[in-house]
Enzyme design. Sequence first.
Site, short mmCIF file in Angstrom:
data_model
loop_
_atom_site.label_atom_id
_atom_site.label_comp_id
_atom_site.label_asym_id
_atom_site.label_seq_id
_atom_site.Cartn_x
_atom_site.Cartn_y
_atom_site.Cartn_z
CG ASP A 40 2.62 2.22 2.36
OD1 ASP A 40 2.10 1.12 2.62
OD2 ASP A 40 3.42 2.79 3.10
CB ILE A 41 -3.09 4.21 -0.01
CG1 ILE A 41 -3.64 2.87 -0.47
CG2 ILE A 41 -3.97 5.36 -0.52
CD1 ILE A 41 -5.02 2.55 0.07
CD GLU A 86 -1.19 3.57 5.54
OE1 GLU A 86 -0.38 4.50 5.78
OE2 GLU A 86 -1.80 2.97 6.45
#
Length: 240
Positions: A40-41, A86
Amino acid sequence: MANYDKLTNVKNYSTYQREIFNFFGVARTKQQPLVIAVLDIDHFKLVNDRLGHLAGNQVLMHVAETLDDTLAQYSRSYGFYRTGGEEFTIVFPDTTVDEAFQVITNCWRVVRETPFNYRQTDIDITISVGVADMIVDDQSPNDMYQRADESLYLSKEHGRDAVTINGETQKLLTDLGGSKLRRRANELILQHFDQDQQRWIDPGEYHLSIEERITLIRDALVNSRIQSIVISLSVASFFK
């Protein structure tokens, strides 16, 4: 074109669903190792909220391109997919978890060290990663994915900007040296500027509403890696 995500130009979730079963079947048949990494960002929603969805799109494209270029330095046999908003997934066929760890560590490092600027605003980008390898008891690739997702959750629990492999969070930030260590605590102080005294004054009490304070904190935390904050409230403020 149906196999690729239009925004990031990496393979999409539908393609992942088709290809992962092939990877899994080959690994089981040939008794080869297989590794999945889910990432994940970090704080992506804050980027969208603070700078808008166009900025968020630019961050997604930047991360996808950075990861794709980094993975290509090792092998084109790796599967790379955008599997959520994301969220990205990397599949490492015929690769041990130790071999994949070296690649993943480099991906983590390159993303956090590559400068990114959106309309003259610098944005620090980091990723959290969860990693799992295939075990004998796995009946489907979903079993692997679930363990990788659980490790991703542990990376977030440990403050994000981290890599967790089979439930064990790696000490990557410590290895970078003291200058790269994340801060364990941050403090936000609201001050006002006194025009007569020409200096900043720390107020004895705060008159901003809770909503205004939360907005200021969100703005301040866009590029922060801390996971939680504490807001001091008086009894009167609490009941407002």
